[in-house]
Motif scaffolding. Structure first.
Motif, PDB file in Angstrom:
ATOM      1  N   ARG A  56     -20.289 -33.720 -10.251  1.00  0.00           N
ATOM      2  CA  ARG A  56     -21.050 -33.952 -11.489  1.00  0.00           C
ATOM      3  C   ARG A  56     -20.310 -34.847 -12.471  1.00  0.00           C
ATOM      4  O   ARG A  56     -20.925 -35.666 -13.145  1.00  0.00           O
ATOM      5  CB  ARG A  56     -21.471 -32.636 -12.132  1.00  0.00           C
ATOM      6  N   ARG A 111      -9.054 -33.358  -7.498  1.00  0.00           N
ATOM      7  CA  ARG A 111      -9.763 -32.130  -7.851  1.00  0.00           C
ATOM      8  C   ARG A 111      -9.929 -32.067  -9.364  1.00  0.00           C
ATOM      9  O   ARG A 111      -9.027 -32.458 -10.101  1.00  0.00           O
ATOM     10  CB  ARG A 111      -8.962 -30.902  -7.399  1.00  0.00           C
ATOM     11  N   GLY A 145     -13.163 -31.389 -17.756  1.00  0.00           N
ATOM     12  CA  GLY A 145     -13.921 -30.376 -18.485  1.00  0.00           C
ATOM     13  C   GLY A 145     -13.023 -29.646 -19.467  1.00  0.00           C
ATOM     14  O   GLY A 145     -11.819 -29.476 -19.244  1.00  0.00           O
ATOM     15  N   ASP A 171     -13.017 -26.595 -19.984  1.00  0.00           N
ATOM     16  CA  ASP A 171     -12.531 -25.409 -19.259  1.00  0.00           C
ATOM     17  C   ASP A 171     -11.170 -25.689 -18.623  1.00  0.00           C
ATOM     18  O   ASP A 171     -10.207 -24.930 -18.781  1.00  0.00           O
ATOM     19  CB  ASP A 171     -13.544 -24.969 -18.190  1.00  0.00           C
ATOM     20  N   ALA A 231     -21.495 -33.164 -18.398  1.00  0.00           N
ATOM     21  CA  ALA A 231     -21.171 -31.978 -17.577  1.00  0.00           C
ATOM     22  C   ALA A 231     -21.137 -30.718 -18.444  1.00  0.00           C
ATOM     23  O   ALA A 231     -20.210 -29.914 -18.374  1.00  0.00           O
ATOM     24  CB  ALA A 231     -19.854 -32.179 -16.822  1.00  0.00           C
ATOM     25  N   CYS A 263     -21.959 -27.079 -20.007  1.00  0.00           N
ATOM     26  CA  CYS A 263     -22.257 -25.731 -19.527  1.00  0.00           C
ATOM     27  C   CYS A 263     -21.635 -24.747 -20.520  1.00  0.00           C
ATOM     28  O   CYS A 263     -21.150 -25.162 -21.567  1.00  0.00           O
ATOM     29  CB  CYS A 263     -21.697 -25.516 -18.118  1.00  0.00           C
ATOM     30  N   LYS A 282     -11.522 -17.766 -12.428  1.00  0.00           N
ATOM     31  CA  LYS A 282     -10.698 -18.939 -12.132  1.00  0.00           C
ATOM     32  C   LYS A 282      -9.971 -19.363 -13.422  1.00  0.00           C
ATOM     33  O   LYS A 282      -9.179 -20.290 -13.398  1.00  0.00           O
ATOM     34  CB  LYS A 282     -11.687 -20.036 -11.682  1.00  0.00           C
ATOM     35  N   GLU A 288     -18.852 -15.163  -8.505  1.00  0.00           N
ATOM     36  CA  GLU A 288     -20.060 -14.314  -8.550  1.00  0.00           C
ATOM     37  C   GLU A 288     -20.013 -13.178  -7.535  1.00  0.00           C
ATOM     38  O   GLU A 288     -20.673 -12.161  -7.700  1.00  0.00           O
ATOM     39  CB  GLU A 288     -21.313 -15.172  -8.306  1.00  0.00           C
ATOM     40  N   ASP A 347     -16.969 -16.992 -15.998  1.00  0.00           N
ATOM     41  CA  ASP A 347     -17.286 -18.192 -15.218  1.00  0.00           C
ATOM     42  C   ASP A 347     -18.191 -19.115 -16.022  1.00  0.00           C
ATOM     43  O   ASP A 347     -18.705 -18.732 -17.076  1.00  0.00           O
ATOM     44  CB  ASP A 347     -17.973 -17.789 -13.903  1.00  0.00           C
ATOM     45  N   LEU A 348     -18.377 -20.311 -15.487  1.00  0.00           N
ATOM     46  CA  LEU A 348     -19.253 -21.286 -16.111  1.00  0.00           C
ATOM     47  C   LEU A 348     -20.689 -21.024 -15.682  1.00  0.00           C
ATOM     48  O   LEU A 348     -20.952 -20.689 -14.531  1.00  0.00           O
ATOM     49  CB  LEU A 348     -18.843 -22.700 -15.686  1.00  0.00           C
ATOM     50  N   SER A 380     -24.554 -22.827 -16.000  1.00  0.00           N
ATOM     51  CA  SER A 380     -25.306 -23.998 -16.419  1.00  0.00           C
ATOM     52  C   SER A 380     -26.790 -23.646 -16.463  1.00  0.00           C
ATOM     53  O   SER A 380     -27.341 -23.361 -17.522  1.00  0.00           O
ATOM     54  CB  SER A 380     -24.970 -25.131 -15.464  1.00  0.00           C
ATOM     55  N   THR A 381     -27.462 -23.589 -15.329  1.00  0.00           N
ATOM     56  CA  THR A 381     -28.882 -23.193 -15.316  1.00  0.00           C
ATOM     57  C   THR A 381     -29.041 -21.677 -15.330  1.00  0.00           C
ATOM     58  O   THR A 381     -30.106 -21.165 -15.673  1.00  0.00           O
ATOM     59  CB  THR A 381     -29.582 -23.716 -14.050  1.00  0.00           C
ATOM     60  N   GLY A 382     -28.025 -20.954 -14.898  1.00  0.00           N
ATOM     61  CA  GLY A 382     -28.131 -19.501 -14.744  1.00  0.00           C
ATOM     62  C   GLY A 382     -28.632 -19.115 -13.357  1.00  0.00           C
ATOM     63  O   GLY A 382     -28.697 -17.926 -13.021  1.00  0.00           O
ATOM     64  N   THR A 427     -27.275 -19.413 -10.361  1.00  0.00           N
ATOM     65  CA  THR A 427     -26.311 -18.750  -9.467  1.00  0.00           C
ATOM     66  C   THR A 427     -26.173 -17.268  -9.819  1.00  0.00           C
ATOM     67  O   THR A 427     -26.160 -16.414  -8.931  1.00  0.00           O
ATOM     68  CB  THR A 427     -24.933 -19.443  -9.554  1.00  0.00           C
TER      69      THR A 427
HETATM   70  O1  PRT Z   1     -15.388 -27.765  -6.868  1.00  0.00           O
HETATM   71  P1  PRT Z   1     -13.890 -27.795  -7.092  1.00  0.00           P
HETATM   72  O2  PRT Z   1     -13.230 -26.498  -6.759  1.00  0.00           O
HETATM   73  O3  PRT Z   1     -13.211 -29.012  -6.544  1.00  0.00           O
HETATM   74  O4  PRT Z   1     -13.635 -27.928  -8.641  1.00  0.00           O
HETATM   75  P2  PRT Z   1     -14.647 -27.598  -9.758  1.00  0.00           P
HETATM   76  O5  PRT Z   1     -15.636 -26.564  -9.345  1.00  0.00           O
HETATM   77  O6  PRT Z   1     -13.834 -27.328 -10.994  1.00  0.00           O
HETATM   78  O7  PRT Z   1     -15.346 -29.015  -9.907  1.00  0.00           O
HETATM   79  P3  PRT Z   1     -16.840 -29.334 -10.217  1.00  0.00           P
HETATM   80  O8  PRT Z   1     -17.027 -30.783  -9.916  1.00  0.00           O
HETATM   81  O9  PRT Z   1     -17.742 -28.339  -9.590  1.00  0.00           O
HETATM   82  O10 PRT Z   1     -16.893 -29.109 -11.793  1.00  0.00           O
HETATM   83  C1  PRT Z   1     -16.239 -30.024 -12.631  1.00  0.00           C
HETATM   84  C2  PRT Z   1     -16.517 -29.648 -14.072  1.00  0.00           C
HETATM   85  O11 PRT Z   1     -17.921 -29.637 -14.314  1.00  0.00           O
HETATM   86  C3  PRT Z   1     -16.059 -28.267 -14.493  1.00  0.00           C
HETATM   87  O12 PRT Z   1     -14.684 -28.265 -14.790  1.00  0.00           O
HETATM   88  C4  PRT Z   1     -16.934 -28.017 -15.734  1.00  0.00           C
HETATM   89  O13 PRT Z   1     -16.333 -28.553 -16.891  1.00  0.00           O
HETATM   90  C5  PRT Z   1     -18.212 -28.823 -15.430  1.00  0.00           C
HETATM   91  N1  PRT Z   1     -19.385 -27.996 -15.086  1.00  0.00           N
HETATM   92  C6  PRT Z   1     -20.594 -28.106 -15.689  1.00  0.00           C
HETATM   93  C7  PRT Z   1     -19.481 -27.028 -14.167  1.00  0.00           C
HETATM   94  C8  PRT Z   1     -20.787 -26.527 -14.235  1.00  0.00           C
HETATM   95  N2  PRT Z   1     -21.460 -27.229 -15.185  1.00  0.00           N
HETATM   96  C9  PRT Z   1     -21.186 -25.448 -13.338  1.00  0.00           C
HETATM   97  N3  PRT Z   1     -22.348 -25.009 -13.408  1.00  0.00           N
HETATM   98  N4  PRT Z   1     -18.592 -26.527 -13.263  1.00  0.00           N
HETATM   99  C10 PRT Z   1     -18.982 -25.536 -12.429  1.00  0.00           C
HETATM  100  N5  PRT Z   1     -20.230 -24.978 -12.439  1.00  0.00           N
HETATM  101  C11 PRT Z   1     -20.492 -23.905 -11.429  1.00  0.00           C
HETATM  102  C12 PRT Z   1     -20.138 -22.510 -11.954  1.00  0.00           C
HETATM  103  O14 PRT Z   1     -18.751 -22.251 -11.763  1.00  0.00           O
HETATM  104  C13 PRT Z   1     -21.033 -21.608 -11.123  1.00  0.00           C
HETATM  105  O15 PRT Z   1     -20.463 -21.314  -9.877  1.00  0.00           O
HETATM  106  O16 PRT Z   1     -21.853 -23.837 -11.064  1.00  0.00           O
HETATM  107  C14 PRT Z   1     -22.255 -22.485 -10.909  1.00  0.00           C
HETATM  108  C15 PRT Z   1     -23.262 -22.084 -11.938  1.00  0.00           C
HETATM  109  O17 PRT Z   1     -24.256 -23.049 -12.073  1.00  0.00           O
HETATM  110  P4  PRT Z   1     -25.748 -22.577 -12.427  1.00  0.00           P
HETATM  111  O18 PRT Z   1     -26.478 -23.854 -12.686  1.00  0.00           O
HETATM  112  O19 PRT Z   1     -26.281 -21.858 -11.241  1.00  0.00           O
HETATM  113  O20 PRT Z   1     -25.687 -21.717 -13.653  1.00  0.00           O
END
Ligand code: PRT
Ligand code: MG
Length: 214
Positions: free
Chosen positions: A12, A53, A72, A74, A93, A95, A122, A148, A161-162, A164-166, A168
């Protein structure tokens, strides 16, 4: 010519950074999603991207292996921000950092001051600070992904945790019960590079900030 290295993560952040790079006249030669290369050239001979990463971006920039990057909030809070200049919130990005539990878990009762909670995340620093403010004792269980799952199998009472849409949380029978902080991605610049490479960096930072406002 001054060489410039930009640290980005796939996914993203990369997608949402492309328009900002374009606004600064920078176009990558390859798409990191389909290429296995970790160093990607651009339409400028002196500008390259390194694909790392998401959580490693601040480290590359801190040590000057990359001159700037996008990370991010975070990741930046967990990293601590040492050696980084953070001039701009890119508003991408987006959330929310949330506490979530299994549907039906009485979080209000379990999180009164003085109580003890097992929290899988995390983000141990963000979680520890949040619960310390509430006066809740926490046993933090550090995970690297799929947070989760933890409450579903009894590894923890709650997760941080993060969201976004909710989607997950919903798909796994969890619900968000507390908002900790809004998250978006920031530009991070190596403090030394900002001085030594100011001539090449300044126009890019300006283009980014104008593209964000637009
Ligand atoms: O995937 P990897 O382990 O390499 O690293 P990462 O997960 O940190 O990277 P990436 O690319 O997934 O995320 C990069 C950055 O995007 C994060 O550091 C956040 O600042 C931002 N970001 C924005 C998010 C989300 N939205 C997000 N929804 N990062 C993660 N999520 C995950 C969240 O952890 C959960 O598992 O998505 C899931 C929830 O999403 P919804 O839409 O179902 O609510
Ligand atoms: Mg991810």
């Amino acid at each position: 010519m001054t060489q410039l290295t930009i640290a980005l993560s796939k996914g993203r952040i990369f997608e949402e950074t492309l328009p900002l790079l374009a606004a600064a006249g920078i176009v990558p030669n390859e798409n990191p999603e389909s290429s296995r290369k970790l160093i990607i050239g651009t339409n400028h001979d002196n500008i390259q991207l390194v694909i790392v990463r998401a959580s490693d971006v601040p480290t590359y920039v801190q040590y000057g292996a990359a001159d700037f990057g996008i990370a991010g909030k975070d990741v930046l809070i967990e990293h601590g921000g040492e050696g980084l200049y953070q001039p701009l919130d890119l508003n991408i990005a987006k959330c929310r950092m949330m506490v979530a539990v299994c549907k039906g878990f009485d979080y209000a009762a379990a999180s009164v001051a003085g109580s003890r909670l097992r929290v899988a995340t995390k983000y141990p620093n963000i979680a520890a600070e949040h619960f310390a403010k509430k006066g809740v004792h926490v046993d933090i269980i550090k995970l690297y992904g799929s947070m989760e799952l933890a409450p579903l199998v009894g590894l923890s009472d709650a997760i941080v945790d993060l969201v976004s849409t909710g989607g997950t949380l919903k798909a796994n029978g969890l619900e968000a019960v507390e908002h900790i902080v809004n998250i978006s991605s920031r530009l991070v610049v190596n403090k030394a590079a900002l001085k030594t490479k100011y001539d090449v960096l300044a126009p890019i930072l300006t283009a980014f900030s104008e593209a964000v406002v637009a």
